[in-house]
Design a protein around this motif. Structure first.
Motif, short mmCIF file in Angstrom:
data_model
loop_
_atom_site.label_atom_id
_atom_site.label_comp_id
_atom_site.label_asym_id
_atom_site.label_seq_id
_atom_site.Cartn_x
_atom_site.Cartn_y
_atom_site.Cartn_z
N LEU A 190 0.82 -1.21 0.00
CA LEU A 190 0.00 0.00 0.00
C LEU A 190 0.85 1.26 0.00
O LEU A 190 0.47 2.27 -0.57
N GLN A 191 1.99 1.21 0.68
CA GLN A 191 2.87 2.38 0.77
C GLN A 191 4.32 1.90 0.88
O GLN A 191 4.59 0.77 1.28
N HIS A 192 5.23 2.80 0.53
CA HIS A 192 6.67 2.54 0.68
C HIS A 192 7.23 3.49 1.73
O HIS A 192 6.97 4.70 1.68
N TRP A 193 8.01 2.94 2.65
CA TRP A 193 8.53 3.74 3.77
C TRP A 193 10.03 3.55 3.90
O TRP A 193 10.59 2.53 3.48
N MET A 194 10.66 4.55 4.51
CA MET A 194 12.08 4.49 4.88
C MET A 194 12.21 4.63 6.38
O MET A 194 11.53 5.47 7.00
N ASN A 195 13.04 3.81 6.98
CA ASN A 195 13.45 3.97 8.37
C ASN A 195 14.85 4.58 8.38
O ASN A 195 15.79 3.97 7.86
N LEU A 196 14.98 5.76 8.93
CA LEU A 196 16.28 6.43 9.07
C LEU A 196 16.63 6.49 10.55
O LEU A 196 15.96 7.17 11.34
N ILE A 197 17.66 5.76 10.93
CA ILE A 197 18.16 5.81 12.30
C ILE A 197 19.31 6.80 12.32
O ILE A 197 20.23 6.71 11.52
N PHE A 198 19.24 7.75 13.25
CA PHE A 198 20.25 8.81 13.27
C PHE A 198 20.55 9.22 14.71
O PHE A 198 19.72 9.09 15.61
N ASP A 199 21.76 9.71 14.92
CA ASP A 199 22.18 10.27 16.20
C ASP A 199 21.93 11.76 16.19
O ASP A 199 22.24 12.45 15.20
N THR A 200 21.39 12.27 17.31
CA THR A 200 21.03 13.67 17.34
C THR A 200 21.16 14.21 18.76
O THR A 200 21.28 13.45 19.72
#
Length: 525
Positions: A190-200
């Protein structure tokens, strides 16, 4: 080279490792084959429902999971704002409220990259074999066993593994379901997603209030803080518009986080970027011969409601005790048919609830989402699952609803046994703490206990009996002072009678036989 095991598990992710831990708990020899060298570094799965925590509690893992928790969903709010600098923040209730009146345990936040090693270590301690960095190559099965060819990815050495049964836990991207010839129903991706893991260095607060996740409307995405400043940004991307996963590099990550934060001077160091497809699908059947599908290999659902990973844990919990009893000669093989009969309808209803929440919370630019059903309470989905067919002997017509309201659980066959506090040998327990490996007969009538003990002794069946006494609610199982209720090892009520019987032993033997156990002397055919 060849080897053998009781149950071969293809896939060493969350659900495969849960299955290994549960099988090992039931003293069943098992082997996990996983193509990756280590457990996951992603934390797509984060929230453990209180029902899943009940399962982990039965394995003795509750304390370790809480000690290594990565957040606390109950101490912070779920926010919605244009960005983190927006003064107009909308707050909703915590995702999972206090479960104390209904469960001996609370939900937990333990990210997948932390939870999987806990499950792996526990399964190994109990004797499970782990073959990570190992590729599944081929499978054949007959009426007596399955045989799989696997290959060590480092050395290239091949090996044939013979097993009584096989669990397919190779996830959404696995191929074993198709190799087994099992089709899949549903609208698909149904949808395309990105998981972005980042330090902040962003603070996990909005207007001085802690948040566990924030839906950022400027990005149509969610920002989820974690300890030590390692956050997750999850957002849609659109291949039909030319978006590609490789476009989400360090620079793109910084730009997106700055937009989500509502300020340009934000630290955002990309750790990992991974695409995933939001899909809604259910396998046409959950087993083929001696092979059984669990988790994402059997069903895909949106993460809204946090039902997906938890449903896979419940799959493993439903299946493990059935495999154990059949392999130990305590039950007929027909008992395994109840896995599909019980889990697939529940999964269909759960998927519908996840889709309804997705449509309520996120925009659907592509217009692919189906018409949603009315949303029911999260705890109805989590605690109120009801099995209308399978290893259940109903005493009345099931209600015309997908889930039982969790506040009304009352010992009806096909539903999770209700929780209430009891005391045994001076120790406070939940009634749910009595369930795990055995069937448990509950009654206030000692004659029922005598019948259960005779059956346990004469038929070598895993059957225990406990007195309800006067603790808790007056009649929380609907059996009065002379009836009895039979609870399965997974904590679901299998049978009950509110009346005494002239021959309690014969009545209980008949119930056990109809459920699928070998209810004859010696436990053998």
């Amino acid at each position: 080279m060849s080897t053998s095991t009781g149950v071969l598990i293809i896939g060493g992710g969350l659900n495969g490792l849960a299955a290994a831990a549960l099988l090992a708990h039931h003293r069943i020899d098992c082997m996990v084959v996983e193509r990756h060298a280590e457990t996951s570094i992603q934390y797509k799965f984060t929230g453990i429902s209180p029902r899943s925590m009940e399962i982990f509690r039965s394995l003795g893992l509750e304390a370790e999971i809480r000690a290594r928790r990565t957040g606390d969903q109950q101490s912070g709010g779920i926010a919605r704002a244009r960005n983190l600098a927006d003064p107009e923040v909308q707050w909703s209730e915590v995702g999972w409220p206090d479960a104390t009146p209904y469960s001996p345990t609370q939900p937990a936040t333990c990210d997948q990259n932390v939870l999987e090693p806990i499950l792996r270590r526990h399964a190994e301690r109990l004797g499970a074999t782990m073959r990570f960095n190992t590729e599944f190559e081929a499978l054949e099965q007959d009426e007596r066993q399955v045989r799989a060819r696997i290959r060590d990815r480092s050395s290239g050495a091949e090996e044939t593994v013979a097993a009584d049964y096989l669990i397919v836990a190779d996830g959404a991207g696995g191929s074993l379901r198709q190799r087994l010839g099992i089709g899949i129903d549903g609208p698909g991706v149904l949808q395309h997603w990105m998981n972005l893991i980042f330090d902040t260095d962003l603070p996990p607060t909005l207007g001085g209030k802690r948040f566990t996740s924030c839906f950022v409307t400027d990005l149509n995405a969610t920002l989820t803080p974690r300890r030590q400043g390692r956050w997750l940004l999850a957002l849609q991307y659109f291949p039909e518009n030319g978006d590609r996963p490789e476009d989400f590099d360090a620079q793109r990550c910084r730009e997106l986080v700055a937009r989500g934060a509502g300020r340009p001077d934000v630290k955002a160091e990309l750790v990992d970027a991974r695409p995933w497809a939001l899909a809604a699908q259910i396998a046409e059947r959950f087993h083929e011969g001696r092979c059984f599908l669990i988790g994402d290999a059997a069903h895909l659902m949106p993460p809204t409601g946090a039902f997906g990973g938890n449903s896979g844990i419940h799959d493993a919990h439903n299946l493990a005790w059935k495999l154990a009893l059949v392999m130990q000669g305590k039950a007929r093989s027909e008992l395994l048919d109840s896995y599909d009969q019980e889990r697939r309808p529940v999964i269909a209803a759960t998927l519908a609830q996840a889709l309804a929440r997705l449509q309520a919370w996120f925009r659907d630019p592509a217009g692919r989402l189906p018409t949603p059903p009315p949303i029911v309470a999260d705890y109805d989905v989590i605690f109120g699952q009801r099995y209308d067919a399978g290893a259940i002997l109903h005493d009345s017509a099931p209600p015309d609803a997908a889930f039982v309201p969790f506040t009304t659980l009352s010992g009806q066959p096909g539903t999770r046994a209700p929780h209430h506090q009891i005391e045994r040998q001076g120790k406070a327990l939940s009634m749910l703490d009595l369930f795990g490996r055995d069937f448990v007969l509950l009654s206030r009538d000692p004659a029922w206990h005598e019948a259960a003990e005779a059956i346990r002794s004469e038929c070598s069946l895993p059957l225990s009996a406990w007195g309800l006494g006067t603790e808790g609610r007056p009649d929380s199982y609907g059996i009065g002072g002379s009836g009895a209720v039979l609870v399965r090892p997974d904590g679901f009520v299998a049978w009950r009678t509110p009346e005494p019987a002239d021959d309690r032993k014969a009545m209980l033997l008949s119930a056990l036989d109809r459920i699928g156990l070998r209810a004859e002397a010696g436990g053998e055919v």
